[in-house]
Motif scaffolding. Structure first.
Motif, PDB file in Angstrom:
ATOM      1  N   LEU A   1      54.868  30.432 -46.437  1.00 34.80           N
ATOM      2  CA  LEU A   1      54.755  31.616 -45.598  1.00 34.80           C
ATOM      3  C   LEU A   1      53.329  31.768 -45.088  1.00 34.80           C
ATOM      4  O   LEU A   1      52.363  31.382 -45.767  1.00 34.80           O
ATOM      5  CB  LEU A   1      55.171  32.879 -46.369  1.00 34.80           C
ATOM      6  N   TRP A   2      53.196  32.345 -43.893  1.00 28.72           N
ATOM      7  CA  TRP A   2      51.897  32.671 -43.313  1.00 28.72           C
ATOM      8  C   TRP A   2      51.744  34.190 -43.250  1.00 28.72           C
ATOM      9  O   TRP A   2      52.666  34.898 -42.828  1.00 28.72           O
ATOM     10  CB  TRP A   2      51.764  32.104 -41.900  1.00 28.72           C
ATOM     11  N   TYR A   3      50.553  34.665 -43.665  1.00 32.40           N
ATOM     12  CA  TYR A   3      50.238  36.093 -43.608  1.00 32.40           C
ATOM     13  C   TYR A   3      48.954  36.284 -42.820  1.00 32.40           C
ATOM     14  O   TYR A   3      48.071  35.414 -42.799  1.00 32.40           O
ATOM     15  CB  TYR A   3      50.064  36.676 -45.012  1.00 32.40           C
ATOM     16  N   MET A   4      48.848  37.456 -42.193  1.00 28.17           N
ATOM     17  CA  MET A   4      47.644  37.819 -41.454  1.00 28.17           C
ATOM     18  C   MET A   4      47.020  39.044 -42.117  1.00 28.17           C
ATOM     19  O   MET A   4      47.718  40.049 -42.366  1.00 28.17           O
ATOM     20  CB  MET A   4      47.971  38.124 -39.990  1.00 28.17           C
ATOM     21  N   TRP A   5      45.715  38.954 -42.430  1.00 24.78           N
ATOM     22  CA  TRP A   5      44.999  40.070 -43.031  1.00 24.78           C
ATOM     23  C   TRP A   5      44.520  40.985 -41.907  1.00 24.78           C
ATOM     24  O   TRP A   5      43.724  40.580 -41.054  1.00 24.78           O
ATOM     25  CB  TRP A   5      43.798  39.570 -43.829  1.00 24.78           C
ATOM     26  N   ASN A   6      44.994  42.197 -41.931  1.00 23.60           N
ATOM     27  CA  ASN A   6      44.567  43.147 -40.906  1.00 23.60           C
ATOM     28  C   ASN A   6      43.135  43.615 -41.158  1.00 23.60           C
ATOM     29  O   ASN A   6      42.284  43.579 -40.280  1.00 23.60           O
ATOM     30  CB  ASN A   6      45.519  44.333 -40.866  1.00 23.60           C
TER      31      ASN A   6
ATOM     32  N   LEU B   1      53.337  39.668 -42.522  1.00 23.22           N
ATOM     33  CA  LEU B   1      54.068  38.405 -42.542  1.00 23.22           C
ATOM     34  C   LEU B   1      54.291  37.913 -41.107  1.00 23.22           C
ATOM     35  O   LEU B   1      54.763  38.659 -40.245  1.00 23.22           O
ATOM     36  CB  LEU B   1      55.408  38.570 -43.259  1.00 23.22           C
ATOM     37  N   LEU B   2      53.947  36.660 -40.858  1.00 20.51           N
ATOM     38  CA  LEU B   2      54.090  36.075 -39.524  1.00 20.51           C
ATOM     39  C   LEU B   2      55.326  35.186 -39.477  1.00 20.51           C
ATOM     40  O   LEU B   2      55.696  34.552 -40.477  1.00 20.51           O
ATOM     41  CB  LEU B   2      52.848  35.242 -39.172  1.00 20.51           C
TER      42      LEU B   2
ATOM     43  N   PHE C   1      55.991  21.509 -43.677  1.00 14.19           N
ATOM     44  CA  PHE C   1      54.993  21.924 -42.696  1.00 14.19           C
ATOM     45  C   PHE C   1      55.361  23.327 -42.217  1.00 14.19           C
ATOM     46  O   PHE C   1      56.423  23.518 -41.615  1.00 14.19           O
ATOM     47  CB  PHE C   1      54.953  20.962 -41.512  1.00 14.19           C
ATOM     48  N   GLY C   2      54.508  24.284 -42.506  1.00 16.94           N
ATOM     49  CA  GLY C   2      54.703  25.645 -42.030  1.00 16.94           C
ATOM     50  C   GLY C   2      53.774  25.928 -40.864  1.00 16.94           C
ATOM     51  O   GLY C   2      52.541  25.823 -41.007  1.00 16.94           O
ATOM     52  N   ARG C   3      54.339  26.271 -39.708  1.00 19.93           N
ATOM     53  CA  ARG C   3      53.530  26.452 -38.505  1.00 19.93           C
ATOM     54  C   ARG C   3      53.731  27.838 -37.916  1.00 19.93           C
ATOM     55  O   ARG C   3      54.845  28.375 -37.920  1.00 19.93           O
ATOM     56  CB  ARG C   3      53.887  25.404 -37.447  1.00 19.93           C
ATOM     57  N   VAL C   4      52.631  28.388 -37.396  1.00 19.49           N
ATOM     58  CA  VAL C   4      52.640  29.660 -36.669  1.00 19.49           C
ATOM     59  C   VAL C   4      51.999  29.411 -35.320  1.00 19.49           C
ATOM     60  O   VAL C   4      50.886  28.869 -35.234  1.00 19.49           O
ATOM     61  CB  VAL C   4      51.878  30.758 -37.436  1.00 19.49           C
TER      62      VAL C   4
END
Length: 566
Positions: free
Chosen positions: A249-254, A264-265, A283-286
């Motif tokens: 999983l990909w996360y973005m810190w605000n 969560l992206l 491979f996890g891609r955003v």
């Protein structure tokens, strides 16, 4: 041997039931001889066999009928079945013949047999169940399972069958990975169909380690360009395990470092399996459609987890520093292109450049005593001089022959005569130059080419009176070409073309093409234009007088009316 086995199965039924307590599979040779098979388009299909194992490789089943060429398969072959494979098959070396029907993978074609249970993961050294797709359609437990070309019941392993027709493996081994086929009997309109379905079985190992993030490592910084798309990629290695236990999983810190501030992206996954190493990579891609400055102020974290633990890595975006190409590339490239272009121009126009330099700049001092003649005059007589001389009256002829300078003679007197008649008298009698004429000063009987070359070498200047007749005369063109070659070899020689009877040099079109050297030289050599019909010719005579070599006679020996200012 088979008879003994059947005998012991009746005496000791517990051994045939083995670990599961169910009924053992019966021998299936008569099942394989069934005349009608049904398969699902896109699934794997196993060609049926009834012969002994040793003869499987020699049995070939071929489709019959029109358009069946190329549809032949060995007994026990596995292949992805398509609609074109439908038809009747006959097998060589046996009495087996069957009809294969391929149905589309749709709900209307399969009914309740439409099931997604075509892939199963089993944990090694544990027990596991392999369901037959569509097993909930009926309570029919008379299902036969195959692995490769042999029934599972005939293989040397512990297995039994559940009551719903699913295959239960008491202990799973690494060799159990492969494609299994289950045959279920269906009666439709008095026809007994064998519905053969395929199930992919994957044996996975026990998970003992958390996932390993191969990229990015730790806290990484990536350079990006504003306004362009960018892709965040996280490459994770897992030990071979079930799909449900692994996650990327990909996360973005605000802002801040608290978990509740993470967003969560949407993550796109790509899975690569390596059975030989019991590992897989995910491979996890955003995808960021357009990078803005807001993306530069945030951090992005990749979290990979399984049933053992998790790993994480963080990426921060940084604006890429653009290199000033103008200072590093443009100037050197521009200079290189300029030098290359200049070299090309010099190479192409080198002849013209040489002629211009030798015509306008004197590289060596001219010494009049070194040459026998001052001027070598080349012309074509048309009409003959005798006929031309008859045109003038006695008074006009006297005016031209009394030594009166053309610059001071009344208008229209001497200019009525052709230039090839007037010019020799002006140059020789009035201006006092030593003139060379081939027909007069060169002894007859010699070779023309040698006479021309020798006359040019003995003269300080070559004057060519160019006209259409001149450029059509091969001898005259040879004199002009020899003078151009001499000019290229000796900068002390002066070459002056004089165009007669026309306004522009481009109007003359000779019958035969001129030599390339002559054509290129006439474009750049300084020249004079003569037209006898023009109102005044004083400008022509002044320009000619300036172009002549330095005067060899002393000024005090000339008559007053012969003094010309240069």
């Amino acid at each position: 041997m088979q008879t003994i086995r059947i005998f012991f199965s009746f005496i000791f039924p517990i051994f045939s039931e083995e670990c599961c307590g169910g009924r053992p599979e019966r021998k299936t040779a008569e099942r394989d001889a069934n005349r009608h098979y049904r398969a699902v388009e896109g699934e794997m299909f196993l060609m049926p066999c009834i012969e002994s194992v040793s003869s499987h490789n020699n049995t070939v089943c071929s489709a019959a009928g029109e358009g069946a060429e190329g549809r032949s398969f060995h007994c026990g072959t596995k292949f992805s079945v398509e609609a074109k494979h439908s038809g009747k098959y006959t097998c060589s070396g046996s009495k087996l013949s069957f009809h294969l029907q391929v149905v589309k993978r749709s709900e209307s074609s399969l009914g309740c047999f439409l099931s997604e249970e075509n892939s199963v993961e089993l944990l090694i050294k544990k027990g596991g169940t392999v369901p037959c797709p569509g097993h909930t359609c009926s309570n029919n437990t008379d299902t036969i399972w195959y692995k490769d070309h042999k029934a599972v019941s005939e293989q040397n392993r512990k297995s039994c069958q559940t009551w719903n027709g699913a295959l239960y493996l008491c202990r799973v081994f690494a060799l159990d990975t492969g494609v299994y086929f289950c045959d279920r009997q269906i009666l439709e309109q008095g026809v007994n169909w064998t519905f053969r379905r395929a199930v992919n079985v994957t044996v996975i190992h026990n998970v003992s380690d958390p996932p390993t993030i191969l990229y990015p490592g730790g806290n990484a910084i990536q350079d990006v360009e504003l306004g362009l798309p960018h892709t965040l990629e996280c490459r994770v290695r897992f030990t071979f395990e079930t799909k449900s236990s692994r996650e990327v999983l990909w996360y973005m810190w605000n802002y801040g470092c608290k978990t509740e501030n993470m967003t969560l992206l949407p993550t796109e996954e790509e899975f690569r399996q390596f059975p030989e190493t019991s590992e897989c990579e995910v491979f996890g891609r955003v995808h960021i459609e357009q990078v803005t400055r807001q993306h530069l102020n945030q951090r992005y974290t990749c979290i990979a987890r399984n049933i053992i633990g998790n790993s994480s890595a963080t990426i921060q975006l940084k604006e890429k520093t653009r290199v000033k190409w103008s200072s590093l590339v443009e100037y050197p490239v521009a200079s290189l292109l300029f030098v290359a272009g200049l070299g090309i121009v010099l190479r192409v126009k080198w002849l013209e450049i040489q002629l211009l330099c030798r015509s306008y700049f004197k590289h060596r001092k001219q010494d009049g005593d070194e040459k026998e003649f001052d001027v070598f005059l080349s012309c074509v007589w048309s009409p003959s001089p005798a006929e031309v001389e008859g045109i003038l009256t006695n008074s006009d002829e006297d005016a031209c022959l009394t030594g009166v300078d053309p610059l001071t003679t009344r208008e229209g007197v001497c200019t009525q005569r052709p230039l090839e008649v007037v010019l020799p008298r002006v140059i020789e009698e009035q201006w006092g130059y030593r003139l060379c004429l081939l027909e007069r000063d060169v002894a007859p009987g010699g070779a023309f080419t040698n006479d021309v070359v020798l006359a040019i070498q003995r003269s300080r200047m070559l004057i060519c009176l160019l006209s259409a007749d001149y450029l059509s005369n091969s001898n005259a063109v040879f004199v002009l070409e020899s003078g151009i070659q001499a000019l290229l070899q000796n900068s002390a020689l002066k070459l002056l073309p004089i165009w007669t009877g026309r306004a522009s040099a481009s109007l003359v079109q000779p019958d035969s093409p001129l030599p390339t050297l002559v054509q290129r030289a006439l474009k750049v050599l300084p020249s004079l234009d003569w037209t006898s019909a023009q109102p005044s010719t004083s400008g022509f005579w002044r320009s000619l007088r300036k172009a002549m070599p330095d005067q060899r006679v002393k000024l005090d020996s000339l008559a007053p009316n012969q003094l010309i200012l240069t």
